[in-house]
Design an enzyme around this catalytic site. Structure first.
Site, PDB file in Angstrom:
ATOM      1  N   PRO A 122       3.826   3.267   1.366  1.00 58.27           N
ATOM      2  CA  PRO A 122       2.812   2.771   0.425  1.00 58.27           C
ATOM      3  C   PRO A 122       2.994   3.311  -0.988  1.00 58.27           C
ATOM      4  O   PRO A 122       2.361   2.834  -1.906  1.00 58.27           O
ATOM      5  CB  PRO A 122       1.509   3.290   1.030  1.00 58.27           C
ATOM      6  CG  PRO A 122       1.904   4.538   1.747  1.00 58.27           C
ATOM      7  CD  PRO A 122       3.298   4.312   2.246  1.00 58.27           C
ATOM      8  N   TYR A 159      -2.140  10.872  -2.079  1.00 59.03           N
ATOM      9  CA  TYR A 159      -1.115  10.644  -1.052  1.00 59.03           C
ATOM     10  C   TYR A 159      -0.398  11.957  -0.833  1.00 59.03           C
ATOM     11  O   TYR A 159       0.148  12.530  -1.781  1.00 59.03           O
ATOM     12  CB  TYR A 159      -0.082   9.622  -1.524  1.00 59.03           C
ATOM     13  CG  TYR A 159      -0.524   8.184  -1.468  1.00 59.03           C
ATOM     14  CD1 TYR A 159      -0.551   7.493  -0.253  1.00 59.03           C
ATOM     15  CD2 TYR A 159      -0.866   7.503  -2.622  1.00 59.03           C
ATOM     16  CE1 TYR A 159      -0.930   6.164  -0.206  1.00 59.03           C
ATOM     17  CE2 TYR A 159      -1.248   6.169  -2.584  1.00 59.03           C
ATOM     18  CZ  TYR A 159      -1.283   5.509  -1.380  1.00 59.03           C
ATOM     19  OH  TYR A 159      -1.666   4.203  -1.333  1.00 59.03           O
ATOM     20  N   ARG A 215      -8.891   6.297  -9.488  1.00 60.32           N
ATOM     21  CA  ARG A 215      -9.436   5.034  -8.996  1.00 60.32           C
ATOM     22  C   ARG A 215     -10.556   4.506  -9.883  1.00 60.32           C
ATOM     23  O   ARG A 215     -11.032   5.183 -10.799  1.00 60.32           O
ATOM     24  CB  ARG A 215      -9.918   5.236  -7.562  1.00 60.32           C
ATOM     25  CG  ARG A 215      -8.747   5.312  -6.581  1.00 60.32           C
ATOM     26  CD  ARG A 215      -8.199   3.937  -6.276  1.00 60.32           C
ATOM     27  NE  ARG A 215      -9.214   3.171  -5.607  1.00 60.32           N
ATOM     28  CZ  ARG A 215      -9.409   3.175  -4.300  1.00 60.32           C
ATOM     29  NH1 ARG A 215      -8.599   3.852  -3.514  1.00 60.32           N
ATOM     30  NH2 ARG A 215     -10.381   2.466  -3.751  1.00 60.32           N
ATOM     31  N   ASP A 267      -4.415  -0.194  -3.050  1.00 61.28           N
ATOM     32  CA  ASP A 267      -5.228  -0.141  -4.266  1.00 61.28           C
ATOM     33  C   ASP A 267      -4.459  -0.448  -5.555  1.00 61.28           C
ATOM     34  O   ASP A 267      -5.064  -0.609  -6.599  1.00 61.28           O
ATOM     35  CB  ASP A 267      -5.954   1.210  -4.400  1.00 61.28           C
ATOM     36  CG  ASP A 267      -5.008   2.405  -4.390  1.00 61.28           C
ATOM     37  OD1 ASP A 267      -3.779   2.193  -4.388  1.00 61.28           O
ATOM     38  OD2 ASP A 267      -5.504   3.538  -4.360  1.00 61.28           O
TER      39      ASP A 267
END
Lengths: 644, 644
Positions: free
Chosen positions: A355, A276, A267, A77
């Site tokens: 990530p 996370y 987001r 993202d």
């Protein structure tokens, strides 16, 4: 834009009905028998390559994937500034900016000194340094990035759509195989009665494996990922939630004393958040095997880490567990001594890493952004296939650097915070300094390719100290002469595969006898060695291969159009229409009118002598040369292009 | 973006194949029998109204047009800053900015003093004054604006598409007609065998005639255009051309000595240009009747006017002759004493004028931007139908002002330039001063609606001298508290029909006992007279009818989220998710970091006392009040809303 208020729905948020927000899958159809390039994998690396190749008319491409349809949820993202600069070249940066969350600040949280079991904010810092890029750092579902690439492909002359539900069985490369030396066998995963053939064979000039960490293409050419097998496990989830955590709309890096670490990424749409959660740092008795992991366990872990704050999750839009080591492939292509490459690898097929620094998607698209135009130049006869060697040279080094960075970043992120009990831990302030120090790196703008046939030695770097040879062209504002429009000079770099040559003028009167740009234009227009003349096909537009642009220091009112050299007002298209967008002036407006940003000052351009800046089709500075170094200019292009 | 190089093609320029660039016409289908609003005419006024109404779920709309399909070429092309502000509310301003030509400077040309038969540049001037609007002045084919409205309609819950090939035959209004007092008879212009009915009847609560200067709706309600019947004829053409005229990519106003006047408007894509040529000023022997006019005659006239420069036209994309007088309708609706309006007129159906000041499209969309939300408020039960009277009151005055302006502008534009031979002519310098003086007017930002039930008297205007009561809310940059994002405050005004209430704080500590915003929030949350409580339906989001936002002077780091009043972190949607986008801070960043624009300074907001600014759903400032004028706040909403 605000959306996802009443639950997450994939696709274009501009549609009221979620059913309409997703473009339906393409019509099922057989694969072509022969293509120029077969791309395996519809992730960001593969789709970017396909989008880039469709910008060249006549190149035949097929792109396949095992999946049923386009990606709709989850995965990456983070969109780095550098990636946005590339999106700008395709024309969809504006749409991403409109939809995405923009990362402006990062918040750092550490154990409270008073109450070590609770977290306390350590600081908030600016996320992207001033003038790092003209583009913001954004967060948006990877699926929307795929949608943009799919739109570019669909709108192109080739009207390319992926072939889904296709699995690569094997590849064979026949060095004596003539025009189509690679043969791929592909299984159709869902068969219909009208198709009798369950395995299709396709022959290709080149195959590019963008098929992820378990790449079949990589296996087929006998390469493997090597490196750290010690997997770190991360839980990741996209959720709609309420919380009393004050920085829920900021990127937040949270270190707790005993409960582990987590990362909060706000987001798109104003309500959704990605979490996370580092699973290895959970307490022994709270760890579960991957196949027993549930969203509830992750939510409980998050609530323990962020005490005294709590989250109240209303909907889990997507969740997963990542277990990824830092590994890199032994080679990025199948070339051998004396035998050029026919098969390439890109993206996760080449390198895997954690990530959390947001480098996966961004590195993957930069792999194929490096490869795409080179393949296109070879396939359209503009360049010899020797240029393809630079792909592996340039990207493998960067892949290794990424893994080194990721290892250090992960170590620091995962270490216990320094405290009285744990004097060897990582000081959160040190982590924050590291985070800021590597801001250029994580933004993707620090990549510097080494000297090669397409990157100069930097001998004349002092003529433009801020346009670093081997690094991406760092854009700056200018005024376009023809229509007096304030623009970003770097936005000349559309994804059309052309080299750009910028002639930055010295302080002489524009187009006077002393003007170095005028002399350069004369050379380019008339000299037998002019690369413009040598490398532009007779039926192509004058800027199709090498796109010349001039920048002057004077106010745009001081330059009249009839004084401009004809190579700066080229005639194009079937009517020979004049292109009025090749000449720019430094932005001399006062700060109060939105100006105050002179490109000569911002990029350290020599105001007395000016310079030439050659920029590759992928926006990297190939060389900086004196304005009168015609031989150097011609030599560069003689090394990378073939006479038309 | 550059396009149209190889010829003009309509539609979205992002598509390589022109066949794909235009969305196909909607499926033919019969008209509904009953609707809330019947809109006659798919021009900008009608489409804007339809787009606005589709933002309200449950309102049933039909929009008809005699044409076969969407507009593809020609007509208007100037998009004023104010119109762009409205497009922002729909979310498509960014796409228009990307495609359009941006007007940055205007060039003025007059007869040369040395060679009176040739033109010479008089000056170049900035087209849009600094801080006139956060939006640019743009030029783009009207058809693309239609496409954007059609997209908004299609993406809405209603998925509204026009019914083309429908001609209004007549209208009947029955004051005792119950729920659907208007009956319209509509002829289907193309009939297919499966449809036996050639004339359809539709009953509506309201009908809006957006059907142009020859409006059938206007005729049906017995109104007519009155005013100046002296038609001025203008030739207009969109062309791809080459020329040695130096300002071809600037908006250029050209006065020749003996050959007449023309206007050059550069167009989107970098190659196309619109030419307006005043036909009445052509020499006697060069005039032709309208039905004998050809593009060749227009091109020849242009070449005579712009001597010593010439144009070489490669393609005529579209051309026409305008003959338009300055006229205005006797009334904007069919209301009579004691009988509220059921039929409204908007756009060219109400007022006609010359095209050259670029006011046609812009005024038309502002008509229905004024009407749309009022109709929606009545139809959804939020407001009494008495508010509909303000449409005619507000817009008719503006229509008349436009015609007065146009008459003077046309007179000055058409007059012969002042010279030794013609001492009574218009001095080009005077024309230029007039042009600049009326920059606010032509940008659409000078409209000021008079006091009414929905515009205050301006008693407390001094508390925010730059947010003028009755004028549009003049946006300025702020930092959004939740995510530290620099945004335009005015971009809160989405086209959702909500009133905005801005609470600008004084310089007290935010949310302290002395803070006026806190006290206002307490009132709005708890008092029985709170308009938030009275007018928000129980099942609606707290910001659905009145959208409260707060702005503070302090740096956003100085305000912690847990101190914010709960009405500033409202819970919305089916999950009750917190909306984090209601609180803003002045932008205190230095100029060098892109800041330097403090909204309190820019808009003259009282830093000690703060204020309340009420903004209507169409972005016009309804009133400015002291922060503690709760009675005034409640009184305003009592006048325009009905208790939920």
């Amino acid at each position: 834009m605000q959306f996802h208020l009443n639950g997450f729905h994939p696709g274009d948020p501009r549609f009221s009905d979620p059913q309409d927000a997703v473009v339906p899958p393409p019509i099922k159809r057989p694969l072509p028998q022969e293509v120029d390039v077969l791309i395996v994998g519809c992730g960001p690396a593969g789709l970017n390559l396909a989008a880039q190749l469709t910008q060249f008319e006549g190149i035949r491409v097929a792109i396949i994937d095992q999946k049923d349809d386009r990606l709709l949820v989850g995965q990456a993202d983070g969109i780095a500034c550098r990636t946005m600069e590339m999106f700008q070249a395709y024309g969809f940066a504006d749409q991403i900016i409109q939809e995405a969350y923009q990362v402006n600040e990062a918040a750092f949280w550490k154990p409270s000194e008073q109450k070590p079991n609770e977290i306390a904010r350590s600081s908030k810092v600016q996320d992207v340094a001033d003038d790092l890029s003209e583009m913001p750092h954004l967060i948006i579902n990877q699926a929307r990035v795929h949608d943009m690439f799919l739109d570019v492909m669909r709108r192109s002359a080739a009207k390319l759509e992926p072939h889904y539900q296709r699995k690569l069985l094997d590849l064979e490369v026949d060095p004596q195989g003539g025009e189509y030396p690679v043969t791929a066998r592909i299984e159709r995963l869902v068969n219909y009665s009208q198709y009798t053939q369950e395995v299709e064979t396709i022959r290709a000039k080149y195959v590019v494996g963008c098929d992820g960490a378990r790449s079949s293409v990589r296996t087929a050419i006998g390469k493997e990922l090597v490196g750290d097998a010690l997997n770190q496990a991360w839980g990741v989830m996209d959720v709609l939630l309420n919380t009393d955590f004050p920085d829920i709309r900021l990127k937040s890096l949270i270190h707790s004393n005993n409960e582990g670490n987590m990362l909060i990424i706000p987001r798109e749409g104003g309500y959704m958040v990605r979490l996370y959660i580092e699973l290895d740092k959970l307490k022994e008795n709270e760890r579960v095997a991957r196949d027993q992991m549930t969203p509830e366990i992750l939510i409980a872990a998050a609530n323990r880490i962020m005490q005294p704050y709590t989250i109240d999750v209303k909907e889990v839009a997507w969740w997963s567990v990542y277990e990824i080591g830092q590994r890199i492939t032994t080679a990025f292509d199948d070339s051998e001594e004396g035998r050029p490459a026919r098969v390439f690898l890109a993206g996760d097929a080449c390198h895997t890493h954690s990530p959390k620094a947001g480098q996966g998607l961004n590195t993957s698209v930069m792999d194929t952004w490096n490869l795409g135009w080179k393949l296109a130049h070879v396939l359209t006869g503009r360049a010899d296939e020797k240029i393809l060697k630079t792909y592996s040279d340039e990207r493998r080094e960067y892949g290794q650097a990424l893994i080194d960075f990721d290892r250090e970043f992960s170590r620091m992120f995962s270490a216990k915070p320094k405290s009285a009990d744990n004097p060897d831990g990582v000081d959160p302030a040190e982590f924050q300094r590291y985070f800021q120090l590597f801001g250029e790196y994580t933004a993707g703008v620090s990549i510097q390719y080494r000297p090669s046939i397409m990157v100069g030695e930097g001998t004349h770097q002092a003529l433009a100290s801020g346009l670093v040879v081997g690094k991406r062209f760092h854009s700056a504002p200018v005024i376009r002469h023809g229509d007096a429009k304030p623009v970003q000079l770097g936005h000349c770099h559309t994804a059309n595969g052309a080299y750009r040559v910028y002639a930055f003028a010295g302080n002489q009167t524009p187009m006077s006898a002393e003007c170095g740009v005028k002399a350069l234009c004369d050379y380019l227009a008339n000299d037998a060695n002019s690369p413009l003349k040598k490398y532009t096909p007779a039926d192509a537009d004058p800027d199709a291969v090498i796109d010349l642009r001039a920048v002057f220091q004077q106010h745009h009112h001081e330059i009249e159009r009839d004084t401009l050299h004809p190579v700066l007002t080229p005639r194009k298209g079937k009517y020979g229409l004049i292109d009025h967008e090749k000449v720019f002036c430094a932005d001399n407006r006062p700060l109060s009118s939105g100006g105050g940003k002179n490109i000569y000052d911002m990029r350290g351009i020599d105001k007395s002598r000016g310079c030439i800046v050659i920029v590759r089709p992928d926006q990297y500075v190939a060389d900086v040369l004196p304005l009168d170094d015609y031989a150097g200019l011609s030599r560069f292009f003689d090394g990378v292009l073939i006479e038309a």
